[in-house]
Structures are given as C-alpha cells and as structure tokens.
Design a protein around this motif. Structure first.
Motif: not given
Ligand code: ADP
Length: 256
Positions: A231-246
């Motif tokens: 956030q301090r770099h004006d960026g964005k972080i997130w996660v896509d996930s599925e149980i058991g798959k990764g």
C-alpha cells in the motif's frame, strides 16, 4: 472498545436515523495488545544475541580471509547472510507498532526484478528446498521501489507458499507487465484458504485456525506487513484461493 458498523439515513431535514450494530470488542482488543506486547518483548530478547553472533561471524570471516581459507570464507559469508536476514525479520516485528500507525519508512531505488527474484529464491531455499519452484522471467523489468521491503514481501509470500503446502508440490512465481504496472504472482498447490478467511488474512495477528494450520508456526503478521508495504508503494495485494487446490497471492506495483 466498541465496534460500530452501520449507516445514517435522513428522511426529512430535522431527523437523521442510525441503523447498525454496536459490538463490545474490548476482549479482542486486549488480546491483540497482549500479543503485540509479547512479540515485541521476544523480538527484543532475540536481537541482543543475534547482534553478538553477527559481530563474531564477521570477525571470523576476516580471520578466514587472512588465512586464505576459501571454504571457511564462503561458509561464513552464508552464515552472515542468514544472521542478517534474521535481524531484518526481528526488526520488522519490532517495527510492527510503527506499521500500525502507518509509519513504515520507504526508501526507493530503481532495480531489476529478475535479480531480486533470483536472490529471494536463493535466500529462501532452506524453507522451499522440498518444493519444485519455477520462476518465470520478468523480461528485464525495472521498478522504482524500496528493494529491501519488496524483498521482504517476496520472502514472506514464498515462505508461506512452502509452509502451507505439501513437500514435493509445485510453486510458481510469475511476472507480467500491464501498461505502467507489473503484476507478480506466487502460486502454490497447498491447503488453500476459505472464502471467509481470504478477507482476513491481511489483518494483523490473524491466523486461520484448522487442524492443518496448527502444525505450522507463525505470528500472523507476515501478510499484514506485506499489505502495509504494498500500500505504501501505491500498489495492491490480494489472494485467489480454493480449498484443497491452492492459493495465488498477487501484487501490483507501478513500474519505474
Ligand atoms: P503466519 O504464516 O505467520 O501465520 P501470515 O500473516 O503470513 O502469518 O499469514 C496469515 C495466515 O494466512 C496464516 O496463518 C495462514 O492461515 C494463512 N495463509 C497465508 N499464506 C497461505 C498460503 N499460501 N496458503 C494457505 N494459507 C495461507
């Protein structure tokens, strides 16, 4: 401590109504404070012996150089690197309280992502050596950012990918350019994260409680620090996930 969620509605010029939920979160806040105090104390205690260790390793390194003992010089420089990493991690833990008030200091420079990724993969080998890591080339992309902090983000994400997946599984690091931005992805084939937890993993001290995660040690701080740094770099972080798959953690940063 009260948590208030809801909103105001006006039906005429004189009356405004509030509808929502007021919750007493005193216990939760007290526990959070206790935990951060404990982490601060432990980090402080660890810092003193590590600082001494660093000084001795450097002294031995100089001695080995004078003896022209190449094996010892090489081995000691590796120990020195790891001790520095540990000190960096401890400093991040100690910095947490300042991170909480948004005071992470960002020191930008222009650097190559390919070089940084290569370094990070080598650095984390002691955690990821039982996994198959594939790193896609970043096509000589250079970014203007705080190199140490972005390194910290990558180390956290790569270590998590290994910590929360089985030995022998694959980890993919990808890099793609989108106009003036770069998207970096770290994908694992691990246990995955529930939809409910995906919303919370970037909060301070949050850890998923399950049979699988209780075998893994951690403070629930790594992802919080990652999100503060991005956030301090004006960026964005997130996660896509599925149980058991990764899970695939991704972050976007502006290009230099
Ligand atoms: P820690 O790993 O020290 O607990 P983090 O802030 O790095 O703290 O992560 C917060 C929580 O998010 C972890 O406790 C874990 O439950 C979950 N998590 C993080 N990375 C992954 C991953 N790659 N796969 C599954 N769960 C993850």
């Amino acid at each position: 401590w009260l948590s208030i969620t809801g909103g105001f509605t006006s039906f005429d010029e004189t009356t405004t109504y509030f509808s929502g939920l007021v919750m007493d979160i005193t216990e939760q806040k007290k526990n959070e404070l206790k935990r951060s105090k404990f982490i601060g104390m432990v980090s402080h205690e660890l810092k003193t012996p590590l600082t001494a260790l660093k000084a001795y390793v450097q002294m031995l390194g100089n001695w080995a150089q004078k003896q022209k003992d190449n094996f010892a010089v090489g081995a000691l420089s590796k120990v020195d690197k790891q001790v520095r990493k540990m000190l960096n991690m401890i400093n991040s833990l100690l910095n947490l309280s300042s991170a909480e008030v948004g005071k992470i200091h960002i020191n930008k420079q222009t650097f190559s992502l390919d070089n940084l990724l290569k370094e990070v993969v080598e650095e984390t080998l002691f955690i990821t050596s039982s996994h198959h890591i594939t790193v896609a080339p970043c096509d000589n992309i250079e970014i203007n950012a705080d190199r140490d902090k972005i390194e910290q983000v990558l180390v956290n994400l790569l270590s998590n990918a290994a910590k929360y997946s089985d030995k022998g599984s694959a980890i993919y690091v990808t890099c793609s350019r989108e106009e003036h931005k770069v998207v970096i992805g770290i994908q694992d084939e691990g246990m995955g994260i529930t939809e409910e937890a995906v919303e919370k993993v970037f909060l301070p001290h949050y850890r998923v409680e399950s049979k699988e995660t209780e075998k893994v040690t951690g403070f629930g701080i790594g992802l919080y620090l990652c999100s503060e740094i991005i956030q301090r770099h004006d960026g964005k972080i997130w996660v896509d996930s599925e149980i058991g798959k990764g899970s695939t953690f991704k972050f976007i940063l502006p290009i230099a």
